[in-house]
Design a protein around this motif. Structure first.
Motif, mmCIF file in Angstrom:
data_model
loop_
_atom_site.group_PDB
_atom_site.id
_atom_site.type_symbol
_atom_site.label_atom_id
_atom_site.label_comp_id
_atom_site.label_asym_id
_atom_site.label_seq_id
_atom_site.Cartn_x
_atom_site.Cartn_y
_atom_site.Cartn_z
ATOM 1 N N LEU A 239 9.488 48.050 9.572
ATOM 2 C CA LEU A 239 9.427 46.727 10.194
ATOM 3 C C LEU A 239 10.262 45.817 9.330
ATOM 4 O O LEU A 239 10.099 45.696 8.126
ATOM 5 N N ASP A 240 11.484 44.924 9.845
ATOM 6 C CA ASP A 240 12.068 43.941 9.218
ATOM 7 C C ASP A 240 11.218 42.713 9.317
ATOM 8 O O ASP A 240 10.639 42.582 10.352
ATOM 9 N N GLY A 241 11.246 41.934 8.626
ATOM 10 C CA GLY A 241 10.473 40.554 8.571
ATOM 11 C C GLY A 241 8.861 40.766 8.197
ATOM 12 O O GLY A 241 8.617 41.834 7.442
ATOM 13 N N LYS A 242 8.169 39.666 8.274
ATOM 14 C CA LYS A 242 6.892 39.995 7.889
ATOM 15 C C LYS A 242 5.898 40.434 9.050
ATOM 16 O O LYS A 242 6.204 40.389 10.204
ATOM 17 N N ALA A 243 4.747 41.156 8.627
ATOM 18 C CA ALA A 243 4.014 41.893 9.721
ATOM 19 C C ALA A 243 3.482 40.613 10.785
ATOM 20 O O ALA A 243 3.113 41.090 11.833
ATOM 21 N N ASP A 244 3.261 39.600 10.248
ATOM 22 C CA ASP A 244 2.525 38.238 11.175
ATOM 23 C C ASP A 244 3.565 38.230 12.070
ATOM 24 O O ASP A 244 3.245 37.357 13.133
ATOM 25 N N ASP A 245 4.834 38.465 11.926
ATOM 26 C CA ASP A 245 5.827 38.123 12.954
ATOM 27 C C ASP A 245 5.843 38.957 14.290
ATOM 28 O O ASP A 245 6.439 38.433 15.419
ATOM 29 N N TYR A 246 5.009 40.049 14.487
ATOM 30 C CA TYR A 246 4.884 40.921 15.191
ATOM 31 C C TYR A 246 3.594 41.015 15.915
ATOM 32 O O TYR A 246 2.551 41.126 15.016
ATOM 33 N N GLU A 247 3.512 41.573 17.017
ATOM 34 C CA GLU A 247 2.174 42.065 17.812
ATOM 35 C C GLU A 247 2.529 43.444 17.894
ATOM 36 O O GLU A 247 3.391 43.699 18.713
ATOM 37 N N ILE A 248 1.548 44.141 17.444
ATOM 38 C CA ILE A 248 1.754 45.663 17.832
ATOM 39 C C ILE A 248 0.579 46.316 18.552
ATOM 40 O O ILE A 248 -0.639 46.152 17.948
ATOM 41 N N ILE A 249 0.875 46.901 19.680
ATOM 42 C CA ILE A 249 0.142 47.455 20.511
ATOM 43 C C ILE A 249 0.291 48.900 20.378
ATOM 44 O O ILE A 249 1.312 49.546 20.548
ATOM 45 N N ALA A 250 -0.910 49.714 20.222
ATOM 46 C CA ALA A 250 -0.716 51.223 19.937
ATOM 47 C C ALA A 250 -1.803 51.660 21.160
ATOM 48 O O ALA A 250 -2.961 51.188 21.279
ATOM 49 N N LYS A 251 -1.349 52.806 21.893
ATOM 50 C CA LYS A 251 -2.153 53.765 22.838
ATOM 51 C C LYS A 251 -2.271 54.769 22.234
ATOM 52 O O LYS A 251 -1.305 55.645 22.370
ATOM 53 N N LEU A 252 -3.329 55.447 22.222
ATOM 54 C CA LEU A 252 -3.731 56.724 21.591
ATOM 55 C C LEU A 252 -4.227 57.597 22.606
ATOM 56 O O LEU A 252 -5.447 57.239 23.295
ATOM 57 N N PHE A 253 -3.503 58.638 23.080
ATOM 58 C CA PHE A 253 -3.867 59.568 24.007
ATOM 59 C C PHE A 253 -4.445 60.776 23.239
ATOM 60 O O PHE A 253 -3.874 61.579 22.735
ATOM 61 N N PHE A 254 -5.715 61.079 23.584
ATOM 62 C CA PHE A 254 -6.653 62.236 23.128
ATOM 63 C C PHE A 254 -6.268 63.149 24.118
ATOM 64 O O PHE A 254 -6.368 62.930 25.484
ATOM 65 N N LEU A 255 -5.478 64.424 23.802
ATOM 66 C CA LEU A 255 -5.314 65.473 24.918
ATOM 67 C C LEU A 255 -6.194 66.765 24.697
ATOM 68 O O LEU A 255 -5.622 67.927 24.790
ATOM 69 N N ASP A 256 -7.343 66.345 24.040
ATOM 70 C CA ASP A 256 -8.251 67.662 23.788
ATOM 71 C C ASP A 256 -9.288 67.978 24.662
ATOM 72 O O ASP A 256 -10.402 68.142 24.181
ATOM 73 N N GLY A 257 -8.954 67.850 25.914
ATOM 74 C CA GLY A 257 -9.774 67.953 27.006
ATOM 75 C C GLY A 257 -10.885 69.182 26.720
ATOM 76 O O GLY A 257 -11.927 69.103 27.450
ATOM 77 N N LYS A 258 -9.987 70.398 26.644
ATOM 78 C CA LYS A 258 -10.813 71.542 26.523
ATOM 79 C C LYS A 258 -11.661 71.981 25.557
ATOM 80 O O LYS A 258 -12.348 73.078 25.381
ATOM 81 N N ASN A 259 -11.331 71.237 24.400
ATOM 82 C CA ASN A 259 -11.891 71.544 23.132
ATOM 83 C C ASN A 259 -12.048 70.046 22.295
ATOM 84 O O ASN A 259 -11.587 69.775 21.254
ATOM 85 N N ILE A 260 -13.166 69.405 22.821
ATOM 86 C CA ILE A 260 -13.400 67.864 22.342
ATOM 87 C C ILE A 260 -14.086 68.060 21.119
ATOM 88 O O ILE A 260 -15.520 68.959 20.816
ATOM 89 N N ASN A 261 -13.837 67.476 19.796
ATOM 90 C CA ASN A 261 -14.544 67.730 18.626
ATOM 91 C C ASN A 261 -14.170 66.262 17.873
ATOM 92 O O ASN A 261 -13.385 65.848 17.832
ATOM 93 N N VAL A 262 -15.368 65.737 17.625
ATOM 94 C CA VAL A 262 -15.404 64.133 17.185
ATOM 95 C C VAL A 262 -14.809 64.299 15.798
ATOM 96 O O VAL A 262 -13.855 63.473 15.433
ATOM 97 N N ILE B 205 4.099 50.214 9.319
ATOM 98 C CA ILE B 205 2.729 49.399 10.102
ATOM 99 C C ILE B 205 1.579 49.703 9.496
ATOM 100 O O ILE B 205 0.923 51.048 9.401
ATOM 101 N N GLN B 206 0.868 48.701 8.741
ATOM 102 C CA GLN B 206 -0.502 48.984 8.100
ATOM 103 C C GLN B 206 -1.553 48.553 9.047
ATOM 104 O O GLN B 206 -2.637 49.043 8.970
ATOM 105 N N GLU B 207 -1.513 47.954 10.154
ATOM 106 C CA GLU B 207 -2.395 47.587 11.046
ATOM 107 C C GLU B 207 -2.049 47.146 12.303
ATOM 108 O O GLU B 207 -0.543 47.046 12.466
ATOM 109 N N VAL B 208 -2.582 47.355 13.450
ATOM 110 C CA VAL B 208 -2.296 47.312 14.801
ATOM 111 C C VAL B 208 -3.054 45.934 15.426
ATOM 112 O O VAL B 208 -4.232 45.848 15.145
ATOM 113 N N SER B 209 -2.136 45.269 16.133
ATOM 114 C CA SER B 209 -3.017 44.296 16.916
ATOM 115 C C SER B 209 -3.987 44.602 17.677
ATOM 116 O O SER B 209 -5.163 44.031 18.048
ATOM 117 N N THR B 210 -3.695 45.663 18.638
ATOM 118 C CA THR B 210 -4.618 46.222 19.559
ATOM 119 C C THR B 210 -4.375 47.779 19.673
ATOM 120 O O THR B 210 -3.396 48.116 19.602
#
Length: 286
Positions: free
Chosen positions: A72-95, A115-120
């Motif tokens: 990322l260019d600029g400071k981390a505070d300049d951005y809001e970062i939204i990440a969505k994680l899709f687990f695709l392990d429906g047949k073999n769920i393992n925590v 990116i060291q942290e995400v806003s959401t």
């Protein structure tokens, strides 16, 4: 190391807002995974040679050559970062595997994009869909028709996995948490059993014009935000990930399974304009 030595691959689409041009849309795909599928189909991926300690000896990283990864260019505070994680392990769920996945996601975000942290962070669990209207199961996905059909062990896996994200919140890696496709029955199983409640639920209404009254009342009571989206239960299936890997490794003889997908959206806080948006897709060879 040739493709035959690879056990896992990470496909990085680059900025899909640049890659996707008018005229590529296929009206037969109305779900939001069109963006991901088209980015993979048109990626012509090239192996990222200088990976440092990003990947182990059994993982190869492929990137879209027309949009090399950059911090990322600029400071981390300049951005809001939204990440969505899709687990695709429906047949073999393992925590424990999900714990490893979560660590990998933050490692890749940090070392490939700075990116060291995400806003959401929004979490999408397999086998769950808010609307059952016109729902078609894929070979890699089974969607339960009601909360009563979901095994207690799988419900417990939601809670145990959520605790992993709570650790990331306490570490300062995540600002707020959201959940995908959870209606009232699922939220009632999750919220009383965790310390950090989701601040939002994302749902695909399946064409409903109004939200169900029970969801409206519950989210108001719990002060939860409700967002509508068009993500399918699984963003990518075995056939699609295999085709994408064939682009990365021509004449690849082995099928592949998609393990997880992360969609990251980087917004400018000053303008609320999308600065960058892309996907990481982790696949294992079968």
């Amino acid at each position: 190391m040739g493709c035959a030595d690879v056990k896992q691959l990470l496909l990085c689409t680059g900025d899909v807002t640049k890659n996707l041009k008018s005229g590529i849309w296929n009206t037969s795909r109305s779900a939001s995974n069109l963006e991901l599928i088209k980015a993979l189909e048109n990626g012509n991926f090239q192996e990222l040679k200088d990976t440092g300690d990003v990947a182990d000896s059994h993982t190869k990283i492929f990137v879209a050559p027309n949009d090399p990864l950059q911090n990322l260019d600029g400071k981390a505070d300049d951005y809001e970062i939204i990440a969505k994680l899709f687990f695709l392990d429906g047949k073999n769920i393992n925590v424990e595997n999900r714990r490893e996945t979560t660590d990998q996601v933050f490692q890749y975000l940090n070392q490939l994009l700075g990116i060291q942290e995400v806003s959401t962070l929004v979490v999408s669990f397999p086998n769950v869909a808010f609307s059952k209207k016109n729902l078609k199961d894929t070979p890699d996905s089974q969607v339960y028709s009601s909360i009563d059909q979901i095994p207690k062990e799988e419900i417990q896996s939601w809670i145990d996995t959520w605790k992993i994200f709570e650790e990331k919140v306490r570490q300062g890696k995540i600002g707020t948490l959201g959940i995908s496709e959870f209606g009232v029955p699922e939220l009632e199983q999750l919220i009383p059993n965790v310390e950090i409640s989701p601040e939002s639920t994302q749902i695909n209404t399946g064409g409903l014009c109004e939200l169900p009254l029970d969801l409206t009342k519950y989210t108001e009571q719990k002060r939860l935000k409700v967002f509508l989206h068009s993500d399918p239960a699984a963003l990518i299936d075995e056939k699609e990930i295999t085709e994408a890997i064939r682009h990365a490794c021509p004449n690849f003889p082995i099928r592949a399974r998609a393990d997880w997908v992360v969609r990251y959206t980087i917004l400018s806080r000053k303008t609320s304009v999308i600065h960058r948006k892309g996907y990481f897709v982790k696949g294992s060879l079968i």
